[in-house]
Design a protein around this motif. Structure first.
Motif, PDB file in Angstrom:
ATOM      1  N   ALA A 203     -13.607  32.590   9.775  1.00 39.02           N
ATOM      2  CA  ALA A 203     -12.162  32.469   9.565  1.00 39.02           C
ATOM      3  C   ALA A 203     -11.622  31.177  10.177  1.00 39.02           C
ATOM      4  O   ALA A 203     -10.884  30.430   9.536  1.00 39.02           O
ATOM      5  N   TYR A 204     -12.029  30.890  11.410  1.00 37.80           N
ATOM      6  CA  TYR A 204     -11.547  29.673  12.069  1.00 37.80           C
ATOM      7  C   TYR A 204     -12.095  28.412  11.406  1.00 37.80           C
ATOM      8  O   TYR A 204     -11.397  27.404  11.290  1.00 37.80           O
ATOM      9  N   ALA A 205     -13.335  28.479  10.948  1.00 36.97           N
ATOM     10  CA  ALA A 205     -13.918  27.327  10.244  1.00 36.97           C
ATOM     11  C   ALA A 205     -13.156  27.067   8.945  1.00 36.97           C
ATOM     12  O   ALA A 205     -12.867  25.915   8.594  1.00 36.97           O
TER      13      ALA A 205
ATOM     14  N   GLU B 103      -9.672  25.484   9.689  1.00 34.85           N
ATOM     15  CA  GLU B 103      -9.784  24.047   9.977  1.00 34.85           C
ATOM     16  C   GLU B 103     -10.034  23.235   8.710  1.00 34.85           C
ATOM     17  O   GLU B 103      -9.422  22.186   8.508  1.00 34.85           O
ATOM     18  N   LYS B 104     -10.919  23.722   7.859  1.00 30.37           N
ATOM     19  CA  LYS B 104     -11.248  22.996   6.625  1.00 30.37           C
ATOM     20  C   LYS B 104     -10.050  22.948   5.680  1.00 30.37           C
ATOM     21  O   LYS B 104      -9.741  21.904   5.107  1.00 30.37           O
ATOM     22  N   ASP B 105      -9.383  24.083   5.504  1.00 31.18           N
ATOM     23  CA  ASP B 105      -8.237  24.149   4.592  1.00 31.18           C
ATOM     24  C   ASP B 105      -7.093  23.265   5.085  1.00 31.18           C
ATOM     25  O   ASP B 105      -6.498  22.513   4.301  1.00 31.18           O
ATOM     26  N   ALA B 106      -6.790  23.335   6.375  1.00 29.25           N
ATOM     27  CA  ALA B 106      -5.727  22.505   6.932  1.00 29.25           C
ATOM     28  C   ALA B 106      -6.083  21.020   6.834  1.00 29.25           C
ATOM     29  O   ALA B 106      -5.247  20.198   6.456  1.00 29.25           O
TER      30      ALA B 106
ATOM     31  N   SER C  52      -4.603  27.989  15.279  1.00 27.35           N
ATOM     32  CA  SER C  52      -3.522  27.807  14.325  1.00 27.35           C
ATOM     33  C   SER C  52      -3.437  26.326  13.976  1.00 27.35           C
ATOM     34  O   SER C  52      -4.004  25.484  14.649  1.00 27.35           O
ATOM     35  N   ALA C  53      -2.727  26.035  12.895  1.00 21.60           N
ATOM     36  CA  ALA C  53      -2.557  24.641  12.477  1.00 21.60           C
ATOM     37  C   ALA C  53      -1.145  24.466  11.930  1.00 21.60           C
ATOM     38  O   ALA C  53      -0.507  25.423  11.472  1.00 21.60           O
TER      39      ALA C  53
ATOM     40  N   TRP D   6       3.650  23.229   6.307  1.00 21.91           N
ATOM     41  CA  TRP D   6       2.750  24.376   6.241  1.00 21.91           C
ATOM     42  C   TRP D   6       2.332  24.798   7.642  1.00 21.91           C
ATOM     43  O   TRP D   6       2.248  23.971   8.548  1.00 21.91           O
ATOM     44  N   THR D   7       2.014  26.088   7.776  1.00 24.39           N
ATOM     45  CA  THR D   7       1.383  26.607   8.990  1.00 24.39           C
ATOM     46  C   THR D   7       0.182  27.441   8.575  1.00 24.39           C
ATOM     47  O   THR D   7       0.164  28.017   7.479  1.00 24.39           O
ATOM     48  N   TRP D   8      -0.819  27.482   9.436  1.00 23.72           N
ATOM     49  CA  TRP D   8      -2.007  28.315   9.224  1.00 23.72           C
ATOM     50  C   TRP D   8      -2.229  29.136  10.477  1.00 23.72           C
ATOM     51  O   TRP D   8      -2.001  28.660  11.592  1.00 23.72           O
ATOM     52  N   GLU D   9      -2.703  30.364  10.278  1.00 16.84           N
ATOM     53  CA  GLU D   9      -3.094  31.168  11.423  1.00 16.84           C
ATOM     54  C   GLU D   9      -4.115  32.229  10.994  1.00 16.84           C
ATOM     55  O   GLU D   9      -4.204  32.583   9.817  1.00 16.84           O
ATOM     56  N   VAL D  10      -4.878  32.680  11.985  1.00 15.57           N
ATOM     57  CA  VAL D  10      -5.861  33.730  11.759  1.00 15.57           C
ATOM     58  C   VAL D  10      -5.277  35.021  12.328  1.00 15.57           C
ATOM     59  O   VAL D  10      -4.800  35.057  13.468  1.00 15.57           O
TER      60      VAL D  10
END
Length: 82
Positions: free
Chosen positions: A28-30, A33-36, A64-65, A75-79
């Motif tokens: 999930a974290y990988a 990082e790749k998507d962001a 998070s990103a 945009w924001t990203w989180e797991v």
């Protein structure tokens, strides 16, 4: 069994842009990082030289990103563990 969901939220559209589920935390974290990183590179490639300085991109240690572009997109990203 735990699942981990990566959520990309498009702040400028006030909606979830994407979500992806994973069976383990590392995947999930990988993916986050790749998507962001891919989204950041896309914004950099589309920006003029002067606009590139206006792009704010951060991947935090907490998984998070955040990306804010010169043209008002954000945009924001989180797991999330479920």
């Amino acid at each position: 069994m735990k699942k981990y969901i990566v959520i990309c939220y498009a702040v400028h559209e006030k909606e979830i842009a994407s979500h992806n589920a994973f069976d383990n935390e590392n995947d999930a974290y990988a993916f986050l990082e790749k998507d962001a990183q891919n989204t950041y590179e896309e914004e950099i490639n589309n920006a003029s030289e002067e606009d590139k300085d206006s792009i704010d991109f951060t991947i935090s240690d907490d998984g998070s990103a955040y990306l804010s572009s010169y043209d008002g997109y954000e945009w924001t990203w989180e797991v999330i563990e479920v």
